[in-house]
Every structure is written in structure tokens, then in C-alpha cells.
Write an enzyme that holds these catalytic residues in place. Structure first.
Site, short mmCIF file in Angstrom:
data_model
loop_
_atom_site.label_atom_id
_atom_site.label_comp_id
_atom_site.label_asym_id
_atom_site.label_seq_id
_atom_site.Cartn_x
_atom_site.Cartn_y
_atom_site.Cartn_z
CE1 TYR A 157 -4.13 1.51 -0.27
CE2 TYR A 157 -3.50 2.78 1.67
CZ TYR A 157 -4.36 2.56 0.61
OH TYR A 157 -5.44 3.38 0.42
CE LYS A 164 -7.39 6.04 0.57
NZ LYS A 164 -8.49 6.76 -0.11
O1 0WE Z 1 -6.91 2.89 -1.82
C1 0WE Z 1 -6.91 1.87 -2.47
C2 0WE Z 1 -6.39 1.83 -3.89
C3 0WE Z 1 -6.07 3.16 -4.43
C4 0WE Z 1 -5.23 3.17 -5.68
C5 0WE Z 1 -5.23 2.16 -6.63
C6 0WE Z 1 -4.44 2.28 -7.76
C7 0WE Z 1 -4.34 1.19 -8.81
C8 0WE Z 1 -3.91 1.70 -10.15
C9 0WE Z 1 -4.44 4.28 -5.88
N1 0WE Z 1 -3.67 4.41 -6.96
C10 0WE Z 1 -3.67 3.45 -7.91
N2 0WE Z 1 -2.87 3.64 -9.00
C11 0WE Z 1 -2.92 2.82 -10.08
O2 0WE Z 1 -2.13 3.03 -11.04
N3 0WE Z 1 -7.38 0.70 -1.89
C12 0WE Z 1 -7.81 0.73 -0.52
C13 0WE Z 1 -7.37 -0.60 -2.60
C14 0WE Z 1 -6.05 -1.22 -2.35
O3 0WE Z 1 -4.97 -0.89 -3.09
C15 0WE Z 1 -3.89 -1.55 -2.56
C16 0WE Z 1 -4.30 -2.34 -1.49
C17 0WE Z 1 -5.68 -2.12 -1.33
C18 0WE Z 1 -6.57 -2.72 -0.31
C19 0WE Z 1 -2.55 -1.54 -2.97
C20 0WE Z 1 -1.64 -2.32 -2.29
C21 0WE Z 1 -2.03 -3.07 -1.21
C22 0WE Z 1 -3.37 -3.10 -0.79
#
Ligand code: 0WE
Length: 265
Positions: A157, A164
Site C-alpha cells: 500500500y 490516507k
Molecule cells: O486505496 C486503495 C487503492 C487506491 C489506488 C489504486 C491504484 C491502482 C492503479 C491508488 N492508486 C492506484 N494507481 C494505479 O495506477 N485501496 C484501498 C485498494 C487497495 O490498493 C492496494 C491495497 C488495497 C486494499 C494496494 C496495495 C495493497 C493493498
């Protein structure tokens, strides 16, 4: 009779049918709210317009939350149709893809740090600033979407964790500031949900399996459950709740260890 009858809600962050913002929009529509949507980029415009039509609205406007001019244009589009607003939902996050895998110190750099904080944390403040005149005289509710990575280190993450954490601090400072005007500011912190944003994430399926084995409810949270919690927090049922982060994660964040015996699945 819905618990959001007569409320107007602007939803920022719908990208697909699986978006958390869409789950929240559906729950709010069910409870009687009138909705408006923004989208980023013409590629999403058509999809969001189609989704919006399913909840009875054609109020759909472009907005790139990285651009103050675009945020201003969103509200200039909205103001003639909606002189006032009750609810703002912010469900936007972004960090460059390569910053979301590998070790933290290896993957983070000045640019990914800046972009993640700008798009994922500051944009909530930027929207709040511009929404403020429309909230005047209402009991407004602002809602954003966080994740456990704000308060606990989670593999991959990475820079989204500090972003966040900043977003959650912004919830508290915005709540203190806007509380004088009777507005509330809160965040949801859902467990992992397979959205478009999550689908590109390495090891996401293993994360869902980890939650399922460890969470008190022994399962993952649904889009509908996240939507219901969001609709509640933005309703008068939550009139005494501001500055908080509400976990919608089947209890995952409350336990410190997985069950010690294998359970039949
Ligand atoms: O906040 C998120 C994801 C937010 C996110 C996702 C992406 C994917 C594609 C932000 N930036 C990007 N950029 C991209 O290019 N989540 C809570 C979902 C999430 O994402 C993770 C998680 C979880 C859960 C990434 C790594 C580990 C766990």
C-alpha cells in the site's frame, strides 16, 4: 419515506459499477436523495452518464480533481441547477502504479509522494472549499473514503498509507472548521473491495482471503454494505457524528491475530 428524502448529493469518484462511490450512490438513491455525479476524462463520461440514468439523473459533469480550474467549472455547472447542496461524497485516490508495489523506501519518491497526497488527500479539501458556499444554511455532510493503511503498515500500500493518514487528519480539521456552520465531515474505512482501482493491485486476491480468514465476520464486506454506511453517515440519523472514521470491514481492524485453528470453509 427514505432517510435522505429531499437531500441533494454530489458524488465524485464513480468509475464503474463496482466503484465504492457507486455503492454509496445507489444506497442514497434508494433512501430518496437526488444525485449529481462528476467524472474524470471523456472515456468515463459515457459510462457515468449511463449509471447516472439508472438512478434517475442526467446531472453529470466532468472534473479533474487535480485542477482547481476544473473543480471551479464543476460547481459553475452545478450551481444553476442546484443552488444548494447537502452532501458531498469524495471517493478518489491515486498513486503512480510503480509506487504501489515492492518495499516502501524503494518504491516511494518525491513525485509519487506529492501526487498521492495531492489526488488522494488535498482534493477532498479543494472540493470542500468550493462546495462551502452551496452548503450555506443547510446541515451539510461531507464524506470521504479511507483505508486501514492510514493507521497500520500494509504490504504494497506504500505511499497511499501516508496519503490516507493525511486524508483522515483532514477529516478532523475540516470537521472542526465546518462544524461552526453545522456541517459534518466523516470518512468510511472499508475493507478491501474488488473495484477497478483494486483490480490492478498485486496480491489483491490474497488480501481478500486474509480478511475472510481473520475478520470476526469471516467474510469480506460488500459494496452494498459500504453504500449503506455511507448513506447513514450523510443522513440526519448521524447528526451527532463528525470528524470520525467509520470502519466497514467485517471487524477486521479490531483483531490482532488470526484464529489459531483452521476453520472449515
Ligand atoms: O486505496 C486503495 C487503492 C487506491 C489506488 C489504486 C491504484 C491502482 C492503479 C491508488 N492508486 C492506484 N494507481 C494505479 O495506477 N485501496 C484501498 C485498494 C487497495 O490498493 C492496494 C491495497 C488495497 C486494499 C494496494 C496495495 C495493497 C493493498
Amino acid at each position: 419515506m427514505g432517510f435522505l428524502d429531499g437531500k441533494r448529493a454530489l458524488i465524485v469518484g464513480v468509475a464503474s459499477e463496482r466503484s465504492l462511490a457507486w455503492g454509496i450512490a445507489r444506497a442514497m438513491h434508494r433512501e430518496g436523495a437526488e444525485l449529481a455525479f462528476s467524472y474524470q476524462g471523456e472515456r468515463l463520461g459515457e459510462r457515468v452518464r449511463e449509471l447516472a440514468s439508472r438512478v434517475g439523473t442526467s446531472r453529470v459533469y466532468p472534473c479533474d480533481v487535480a485542477d482547481d480550474g476544473a473543480i471551479d467549472a464543476l460547481f459553475r455547472n452545478l450551481e444553476p441547477v442546484w443552488p444548494s447542496l447537502d452532501i458531498l461524497v469524495h471517493a478518489v485516490a491515486y498513486a503512480p502504479r510503480q509506487a504501489l508495489e515492492g518495499g516502501y523506501l524503494d518504491s516511494v519518491d518525491r513525485d509519487s509522494f506529492r501526487i498521492a497526497h495531492d489526488i488522494s488527500a488535498y482534493s477532498f479539501v479543494a472540493l470542500g472549499k468550493r462546495a462551502r458556499p452551496l452548503l450555506k444554511g443547510r446541515s451539510g455532510a461531507l464524506l470521504t473514503l479511507s483505508y486501514l493503511g492510514a493507521v497500520q503498515a500494509i504490504p504494497n500500500y506504500n505511499v497511499m498509507g501516508p496519503a490516507k493518514a493525511s486524508l483522515e487528519a483532514n477529516v478532523r480539521f475540516m470537521a472542526l472548521d465546518l462544524g461552526r456552520e453545522g456541517h459534518r465531515v466523516n470518512a468510511l474505512s472499508p475493507g478491501p473491495v474488488k473495484t477497478l482501482a483494486a483490480s490492478g493491485v498485486t496480491g489483491f486476491r490474497r488480501m481478500l482471503a486474509e480478511v475472510q480468514s481473520r475478520a470476526p465476520l469471516r467474510r469480506n464486506v460488500s459494496l452494498e454494505e459500504v453504500g449503506n454506511a455511507g448513506a447513514f453517515l450523510c443522513s440526519d440519523l448521524a447528526s451527532g457524528i463528525t470528524g470520525t472514521v467509520l470502519y466497514v470491514d467485517c471487524g477486521y481492524h479490531t483483531v490482532g491475530m488470526s484464529p489459531l485453528v483452521e476453520e472449515p470453509s
